[in-house]
Design an enzyme around this catalytic site. Structure first.
Site, PDB file in Angstrom:
ATOM      1  N   LYS A  22     -16.891  -7.368  -8.995  1.00 14.83           N
ATOM      2  CA  LYS A  22     -17.050  -8.303 -10.150  1.00 14.83           C
ATOM      3  C   LYS A  22     -16.551  -9.612  -9.782  1.00 14.83           C
ATOM      4  O   LYS A  22     -16.777 -10.659 -10.068  1.00 14.83           O
ATOM      5  CB  LYS A  22     -16.809  -7.803 -11.395  1.00 14.83           C
ATOM      6  CG  LYS A  22     -16.699  -8.653 -12.528  1.00 14.83           C
ATOM      7  CD  LYS A  22     -16.075  -8.148 -13.715  1.00 14.83           C
ATOM      8  CE  LYS A  22     -14.689  -8.119 -14.302  1.00 14.83           C
ATOM      9  NZ  LYS A  22     -14.112  -9.335 -14.673  1.00 14.83           N
ATOM     10  N   ASN A  23     -15.094  -9.428  -9.589  1.00 16.63           N
ATOM     11  CA  ASN A  23     -14.223 -10.713  -9.364  1.00 16.63           C
ATOM     12  C   ASN A  23     -14.369 -11.374  -8.389  1.00 16.63           C
ATOM     13  O   ASN A  23     -13.907 -12.643  -8.544  1.00 16.63           O
ATOM     14  CB  ASN A  23     -12.746 -10.093  -9.520  1.00 16.63           C
ATOM     15  CG  ASN A  23     -12.432  -9.999 -11.185  1.00 16.63           C
ATOM     16  OD1 ASN A  23     -13.249 -10.072 -12.133  1.00 16.63           O
ATOM     17  ND2 ASN A  23     -11.210  -9.495 -11.574  1.00 16.63           N
ATOM     18  N   ARG A  97     -14.802 -15.937 -19.770  1.00 12.58           N
ATOM     19  CA  ARG A  97     -13.974 -17.025 -19.041  1.00 12.58           C
ATOM     20  C   ARG A  97     -14.260 -17.586 -17.697  1.00 12.58           C
ATOM     21  O   ARG A  97     -13.961 -18.499 -17.553  1.00 12.58           O
ATOM     22  CB  ARG A  97     -12.377 -16.341 -19.341  1.00 12.58           C
ATOM     23  CG  ARG A  97     -12.074 -15.853 -20.563  1.00 12.58           C
ATOM     24  CD  ARG A  97     -10.719 -15.743 -20.545  1.00 12.58           C
ATOM     25  NE  ARG A  97      -9.807 -16.764 -19.993  1.00 12.58           N
ATOM     26  CZ  ARG A  97      -9.448 -17.846 -20.647  1.00 12.58           C
ATOM     27  NH1 ARG A  97      -9.608 -18.117 -21.962  1.00 12.58           N
ATOM     28  NH2 ARG A  97      -8.765 -18.680 -19.857  1.00 12.58           N
ATOM     29  N   CYS A 121      -8.026 -14.974 -25.647  1.00 15.37           N
ATOM     30  CA  CYS A 121      -8.534 -13.805 -25.196  1.00 15.37           C
ATOM     31  C   CYS A 121      -7.739 -12.613 -25.430  1.00 15.37           C
ATOM     32  O   CYS A 121      -6.514 -12.920 -25.626  1.00 15.37           O
ATOM     33  CB  CYS A 121      -8.563 -14.216 -23.488  1.00 15.37           C
ATOM     34  SG  CYS A 121      -8.807 -12.817 -22.612  1.00 15.37           S
ATOM     35  N   ARG A 126      -4.747 -17.709 -21.873  1.00 15.88           N
ATOM     36  CA  ARG A 126      -5.228 -17.943 -20.429  1.00 15.88           C
ATOM     37  C   ARG A 126      -5.578 -19.413 -20.332  1.00 15.88           C
ATOM     38  O   ARG A 126      -6.631 -19.785 -20.412  1.00 15.88           O
ATOM     39  CB  ARG A 126      -6.363 -16.883 -20.261  1.00 15.88           C
ATOM     40  CG  ARG A 126      -5.906 -15.668 -20.150  1.00 15.88           C
ATOM     41  CD  ARG A 126      -7.018 -14.560 -20.115  1.00 15.88           C
ATOM     42  NE  ARG A 126      -7.612 -14.677 -18.752  1.00 15.88           N
ATOM     43  CZ  ARG A 126      -8.338 -13.955 -18.072  1.00 15.88           C
ATOM     44  NH1 ARG A 126      -9.019 -13.094 -18.905  1.00 15.88           N
ATOM     45  NH2 ARG A 126      -8.920 -14.093 -16.815  1.00 15.88           N
ATOM     46  N   PRO A 127      -4.587 -20.146 -20.282  1.00 19.03           N
ATOM     47  CA  PRO A 127      -4.823 -21.502 -19.871  1.00 19.03           C
ATOM     48  C   PRO A 127      -5.423 -22.068 -18.683  1.00 19.03           C
ATOM     49  O   PRO A 127      -5.659 -21.114 -17.872  1.00 19.03           O
ATOM     50  CB  PRO A 127      -3.298 -22.325 -19.977  1.00 19.03           C
ATOM     51  CG  PRO A 127      -2.419 -21.106 -19.428  1.00 19.03           C
ATOM     52  CD  PRO A 127      -2.930 -19.647 -20.070  1.00 19.03           C
ATOM     53  N   ASP A 129      -4.663 -25.216 -17.288  1.00 25.90           N
ATOM     54  CA  ASP A 129      -4.085 -26.365 -16.842  1.00 25.90           C
ATOM     55  C   ASP A 129      -4.178 -26.508 -15.265  1.00 25.90           C
ATOM     56  O   ASP A 129      -4.236 -27.427 -14.811  1.00 25.90           O
ATOM     57  CB  ASP A 129      -2.668 -26.496 -17.417  1.00 25.90           C
ATOM     58  CG  ASP A 129      -1.840 -25.099 -17.275  1.00 25.90           C
ATOM     59  OD1 ASP A 129      -2.437 -24.086 -17.396  1.00 25.90           O
ATOM     60  OD2 ASP A 129      -0.736 -25.277 -16.623  1.00 25.90           O
ATOM     61  N   ASP A 322      -4.888  -5.560 -13.136  1.00 34.14           N
ATOM     62  CA  ASP A 322      -6.266  -5.117 -13.677  1.00 34.14           C
ATOM     63  C   ASP A 322      -6.204  -3.424 -13.536  1.00 34.14           C
ATOM     64  O   ASP A 322      -7.204  -3.019 -13.695  1.00 34.14           O
ATOM     65  CB  ASP A 322      -7.229  -5.843 -12.796  1.00 34.14           C
ATOM     66  CG  ASP A 322      -7.712  -7.106 -13.316  1.00 34.14           C
ATOM     67  OD1 ASP A 322      -7.151  -7.638 -14.111  1.00 34.14           O
ATOM     68  OD2 ASP A 322      -8.297  -7.705 -12.384  1.00 34.14           O
ATOM     69  N   ARG A 414     -18.700  -4.833 -19.371  1.00 32.58           N
ATOM     70  CA  ARG A 414     -18.583  -6.073 -18.644  1.00 32.58           C
ATOM     71  C   ARG A 414     -18.033  -5.923 -17.140  1.00 32.58           C
ATOM     72  O   ARG A 414     -18.072  -6.698 -16.433  1.00 32.58           O
ATOM     73  CB  ARG A 414     -17.250  -6.915 -19.402  1.00 32.58           C
ATOM     74  CG  ARG A 414     -17.778  -7.602 -20.491  1.00 32.58           C
ATOM     75  CD  ARG A 414     -16.652  -8.452 -21.203  1.00 32.58           C
ATOM     76  NE  ARG A 414     -16.177  -9.107 -20.081  1.00 32.58           N
ATOM     77  CZ  ARG A 414     -14.725  -9.401 -19.845  1.00 32.58           C
ATOM     78  NH1 ARG A 414     -13.713  -8.817 -20.642  1.00 32.58           N
ATOM     79  NH2 ARG A 414     -14.322  -9.941 -18.490  1.00 32.58           N
TER      80      ARG A 414
HETATM   81  N1  EPU Z   1      -2.556 -19.263 -15.420  1.00 27.01           N
HETATM   82  C1  EPU Z   1      -1.676 -20.609 -16.004  1.00 27.01           C
HETATM   83  N2  EPU Z   1      -2.598 -21.718 -15.958  1.00 27.01           N
HETATM   84  C2  EPU Z   1      -3.954 -21.660 -15.326  1.00 27.01           C
HETATM   85  C3  EPU Z   1      -4.377 -20.488 -15.011  1.00 27.01           C
HETATM   86  C4  EPU Z   1      -3.808 -19.188 -15.045  1.00 27.01           C
HETATM   87  O1  EPU Z   1      -0.697 -20.529 -16.494  1.00 27.01           O
HETATM   88  O2  EPU Z   1      -4.586 -22.863 -15.356  1.00 27.01           O
HETATM   89  C5  EPU Z   1      -1.745 -18.107 -15.597  1.00 27.01           C
HETATM   90  C6  EPU Z   1      -2.093 -17.175 -16.517  1.00 27.01           C
HETATM   91  O3  EPU Z   1      -1.978 -17.221 -17.805  1.00 27.01           O
HETATM   92  C7  EPU Z   1      -1.656 -15.815 -16.030  1.00 27.01           C
HETATM   93  C8  EPU Z   1      -1.575 -16.401 -14.373  1.00 27.01           C
HETATM   94  O4  EPU Z   1      -1.416 -17.614 -14.458  1.00 27.01           O
HETATM   95  O5  EPU Z   1      -0.513 -15.726 -16.324  1.00 27.01           O
HETATM   96  C9  EPU Z   1      -2.689 -15.765 -13.346  1.00 27.01           C
HETATM   97  O6  EPU Z   1      -3.933 -15.929 -14.035  1.00 27.01           O
HETATM   98  P1  EPU Z   1      -4.974 -16.023 -13.262  1.00 27.01           P
HETATM   99  O7  EPU Z   1      -5.411 -17.367 -13.307  1.00 27.01           O
HETATM  100  O8  EPU Z   1      -4.928 -15.757 -11.873  1.00 27.01           O
HETATM  101  O9  EPU Z   1      -6.314 -15.228 -13.813  1.00 27.01           O
HETATM  102  P2  EPU Z   1      -7.775 -15.702 -14.028  1.00 27.01           P
HETATM  103  O10 EPU Z   1      -8.031 -16.073 -12.421  1.00 27.01           O
HETATM  104  O11 EPU Z   1      -8.145 -16.277 -15.070  1.00 27.01           O
HETATM  105  C10 EPU Z   1      -8.553 -13.389 -12.439  1.00 27.01           C
HETATM  106  C11 EPU Z   1      -9.171 -12.119 -12.926  1.00 27.01           C
HETATM  107  C12 EPU Z   1      -8.649 -11.405 -13.928  1.00 27.01           C
HETATM  108  C13 EPU Z   1      -7.278 -10.821 -13.481  1.00 27.01           C
HETATM  109  C14 EPU Z   1      -6.584 -12.210 -12.980  1.00 27.01           C
HETATM  110  C15 EPU Z   1      -5.158 -11.950 -12.177  1.00 27.01           C
HETATM  111  C16 EPU Z   1     -11.513 -12.911 -12.565  1.00 27.01           C
HETATM  112  C17 EPU Z   1     -12.974 -13.348 -13.250  1.00 27.01           C
HETATM  113  N3  EPU Z   1     -10.431 -12.484 -13.377  1.00 27.01           N
HETATM  114  O12 EPU Z   1      -8.268 -14.151 -13.761  1.00 27.01           O
HETATM  115  O13 EPU Z   1      -9.471 -10.338 -14.071  1.00 27.01           O
HETATM  116  O14 EPU Z   1      -6.701 -10.131 -14.324  1.00 27.01           O
HETATM  117  O15 EPU Z   1      -7.330 -12.890 -12.130  1.00 27.01           O
HETATM  118  O16 EPU Z   1      -5.388 -11.071 -11.309  1.00 27.01           O
HETATM  119  O17 EPU Z   1     -11.584 -12.975 -11.260  1.00 27.01           O
HETATM  120  C18 EPU Z   1     -10.271  -8.232 -15.018  1.00 27.01           C
HETATM  121  O18 EPU Z   1     -11.133  -8.413 -14.408  1.00 27.01           O
HETATM  122  O19 EPU Z   1     -10.088  -7.489 -16.125  1.00 27.01           O
HETATM  123  C19 EPU Z   1      -9.464  -9.577 -15.021  1.00 27.01           C
HETATM  124  C20 EPU Z   1      -9.088 -10.119 -16.474  1.00 27.01           C
END
Ligand code: EPU
Length: 443
Positions: A22-23, A97, A121, A126-127, A129, A322, A414
């Protein structure tokens, strides 16, 4: 609203092929916006998040036909037919998201993107930025209006390569790296992303983009270099297998003392998880030599009792957040005290209270949970709250004595394709039931 009803105590035995990730599929699908040539994607799983991405891309002028190959596996035939739209609306973005992934590709190719800001979320803040910081470093002009992110390329119409640090308080960002890397493929000049996410899904995306004519080096390491090109072409790409589905199924075999053979298993992307499973007492034995370390066959067995361990989630190649909930379910039945610390999403513990309802002995303090192993879990009505927390509850239900009813399994849909059928095919007693509104707990 659907629920899963599980009669616990049956062993997971048999053989299963791990589905596509999925991811990986989500940012890859968003990256089709980078070209108007035809793209074929194989092994995209059939999930509600994927269907939402299909709907979103449809609104953005992309036509997607779903076919199947001779082995019955899904093929997506994709082509962008109309590049005038640029608005990813809130009513789709709020359901998923990962919609934020369209921001970079749409901006790079169409010169403008308007994407609703994803809201809160269940697993915590889940910012975005870092996504915006990276795109701004490429020259994008970004404003916020009516809850939407509006991004425009600089004068001249093209993003401009730049060197940037993309780390935040909790380390790298997976989708942020995907967004910026995708956008930089069409930028003028060279981009360097330092503190890039090293997840296998980033490598999969980079491999696909390179097959489309992009020039990306270093994906899978913390420094990715992207030399911008003028255009990208079509591609035929097979999505990598889902390491989280694989890890969840391994836990299912472990928690029920089963015997499971997994095909198409991305062992190379699962080292932190498989090493932890071995320490807990779940054996993972590769079968055959296998040419592709991301698509191996392995056998999962549990020779004896489960042992306690310490787990700290980290960015890849560390232990994946995850899989935290699923491993916590397993540790509920391990001898001694385990310590589980969440470093990626410190609030991601919605499963704790539900596992307690099933008899688990858990004490949470901040981002750490101490798990004291108990002899048995007891079936109970519980509530699915987010995707992986719900998977943890399914695992607990498989091992518990009696009946576990998991409400709101749309969270599971999902990210796990037909989980109840797949587990039932391995001997579990699990069925889906429609709940009437009265039988769904309030909240
Ligand atoms: N973060 C920031 N700023 C940003 C983006 C992220 O501070 O702009 C922080 C987040 O708050 C968190 C950390 O950075 O503390 C890591 O977040 P990340 O951005 O890596 O998460 P994501 O890319 O939004 C993906 C997966 C998630 C998985 C995370 C971490 C997808 C669609 N989602 O999310 O998967 O937990 O990476 O590995 O790829 C799931 O599949 O259940 C799921 C939540």
């Amino acid at each position: 609203m659907d629920a899963f009803v599980i009669e616990g105590g049956r062993r997971i035995n048999g053989r299963l092929r791990v589905n596509g990730s999925k991811n990986s599929a989500l940012p890859i699908m968003a990256a089709v916006l980078l070209t108007d040539e035809p793209i074929t994607l194989r092994d995209v799983p059939d999930l509600s998040d994927i269907r939402n991405m299909v709907r979103l891309l449809g609104e953005l002028g992309v036509v997607i036909a779903r076919e199947t190959d001779t082995a019955g596996r899904p093929i997506f035939c994709i082509q962008t037919m109309d590049e005038r739209a640029s608005h990813a609306r809130y009513d789709i973005v709020r359901t998923m998201r990962a919609s934020i992934c369209v921001l970079g590709p749409m901006l790079a190719r169409r010169g403008r993107a308007r994407v609703s800001l994803p809201g809160g979320c269940a697993i915590g803040q889940r910012p975005v930025d870092l996504h915006l910081k990276g795109l701004q470093a490429l020259g994008a002009r970004i404003t916020l209006e009516d809850g939407d992110i509006i991004a425009e390329t600089p004068p001249g119409g093209r993003l401009i390569g730049a060197t940037m640090f993309l780390g935040g308080a909790n380390g790298s960002t997976v989708l942020g790296t995907a967004n910026v890397m995708s956008a930089a493929t069409l930028a003028k000049g060279t981009t360097i992303i330092e503190c890039a996410a090293c997840e296998p899904e980033i490598v999969d995306l980079a491999n696909m983009l390179n097959s489309m004519g992009a020039r990306i080096e270093g994906a899978g390491s913390p420094r990715i270099t992207i030399r911008g090109v003028e255009t990208l072409r079509g591609v035929d790409h097979t999505v990598i297998p889902d390491r989280i589905e694989a890890g969840t199924l391994m836990c299912a075999a472990g928690i029920t003392a089963g015997d499971l053979i997994l095909d198409n298993c991305p062992l190379d992307a699962l080292m932190a998880a498989t090493e932890t499973l071995e320490a807990i007492g779940v054996a993972i034995d590769p079968i055959g030599s296998g040419d592709d370390p991301m698509r191996r066959t392995c056998r999962v067995t549990r020779p004896g009792t489960l042992r306690s361990v310490q787990i700290t989630t980290q960015p890849h190649p560390g232990f994946p957040t995850d899989l935290q909930a699923q491993f916590m379910a397993l540790l509920c039945l391990a001898e001694g005290n385990s310590v589980v610390t969440e470093k990626i999403f410190p609030e991601r513990f919605l499963h704790v209270a539900e596992l307690q309802r099933m008899g688990a002995s858990l004490v949470r303090q901040g981002a750490t949970v101490v798990v004291t192993g108990v002899e048995r879990l007891n079936g109970a009505p519980v509530m699915a709250s987010d995707l992986r927390a719900s998977a943890g509850l399914v695992l607990a239900g498989l091992a518990a004595e009696g009946t576990t009813t998991i409400n709101r399994v749309y969270h599971i849909d999902r990210g796990y394709e037909a989980l109840e059928h797949r587990l039932a095919s391995l001997g579990a007693s699990i069925r889906r039931e429609k709940m009437t509104t009265e039988s769904v707990p309030a909240g």
